[in-house]
Scaffold this motif. Structure first.
Motif, PDB file in Angstrom:
ATOM      1  N   TYR A  94      33.821  34.938  30.501  1.00  0.00           N
ATOM      2  CA  TYR A  94      33.291  34.326  31.719  1.00  0.00           C
ATOM      3  C   TYR A  94      34.069  34.856  32.920  1.00  0.00           C
ATOM      4  O   TYR A  94      35.306  34.823  32.939  1.00  0.00           O
ATOM      5  N   TYR A  95      33.316  35.330  33.912  1.00  0.00           N
ATOM      6  CA  TYR A  95      33.901  35.919  35.102  1.00  0.00           C
ATOM      7  C   TYR A  95      33.564  35.084  36.330  1.00  0.00           C
ATOM      8  O   TYR A  95      32.433  34.635  36.507  1.00  0.00           O
ATOM      9  N   CYS A  96      34.552  34.943  37.178  1.00  0.00           N
ATOM     10  CA  CYS A  96      34.366  34.327  38.484  1.00  0.00           C
ATOM     11  C   CYS A  96      34.133  35.440  39.497  1.00  0.00           C
ATOM     12  O   CYS A  96      34.737  36.519  39.396  1.00  0.00           O
ATOM     13  N   ALA A  97      33.262  35.196  40.460  1.00  0.00           N
ATOM     14  CA  ALA A  97      32.958  36.201  41.467  1.00  0.00           C
ATOM     15  C   ALA A  97      32.745  35.556  42.820  1.00  0.00           C
ATOM     16  O   ALA A  97      32.345  34.392  42.911  1.00  0.00           O
ATOM     17  N   ALA A  98      33.010  36.324  43.853  1.00  0.00           N
ATOM     18  CA  ALA A  98      32.798  35.860  45.220  1.00  0.00           C
ATOM     19  C   ALA A  98      31.984  36.879  45.988  1.00  0.00           C
ATOM     20  O   ALA A  98      32.157  38.088  45.812  1.00  0.00           O
TER      21      ALA A  98
END
Length: 126
Positions: A94-98
């Motif tokens: 799971y990746y967090c992105a902005a």
């Protein structure tokens, strides 16, 4: 480039819950939106959920709707992903992105997410 750090992954059994966190140490962090994506082995990256950073609005992917909830805490420069009723098919990194560039009024799935974390592994066993 904004540094994003995810945490909270782990190994759980089907039906369990996990809460992922993503934060940045940037003192003046600003973004149009933040999101969670996931990628399972041999599969393409999949949109999970996103939330507008300075406005109201969020969206959850069809495969997790009703089970996963995204939230934000602007005071902590953080977003969270509450994952309930986990299934083996939720196993992925799971990746967090902005999204810090591009039109501010894009739809949450159309933003160009240009800043990414390193990812956190979630494994769901039967």
């Amino acid at each position: 480039q904004v540094q994003l750090v995810e945490s909270g992954g782990g190994v759980v059994q089907a039906g369990d819950s996990l809460r992922l966190s993503c934060s940045t140490s940037e003192r003046t962090f600003s973004a149009h939106a933040m999101a969670w994506f996931r990628q399972a082995p041999g599969k393409e990256r999949e949109f999970v959920a996103a939330v507008r950073w300075s406005r109201v609005g969020s969206r959850t992917g069809d495969s997790v709707k009703g089970r996963f909830t995204i939230s934000k805490d602007k005071n902590k420069n953080a977003i969270y992903l509450q994952m309930n009723s986990l299934k083996p098919e939720d196993t992925a990194v799971y990746y967090c992105a902005a999204a810090t560039i591009g039109p501010w009024n894009s739809s949450l799935t159309d933003f160009k997410y240009n800043c990414w974390g390193q990812g956190t592994q979630v494994t769901v066993s039967l």
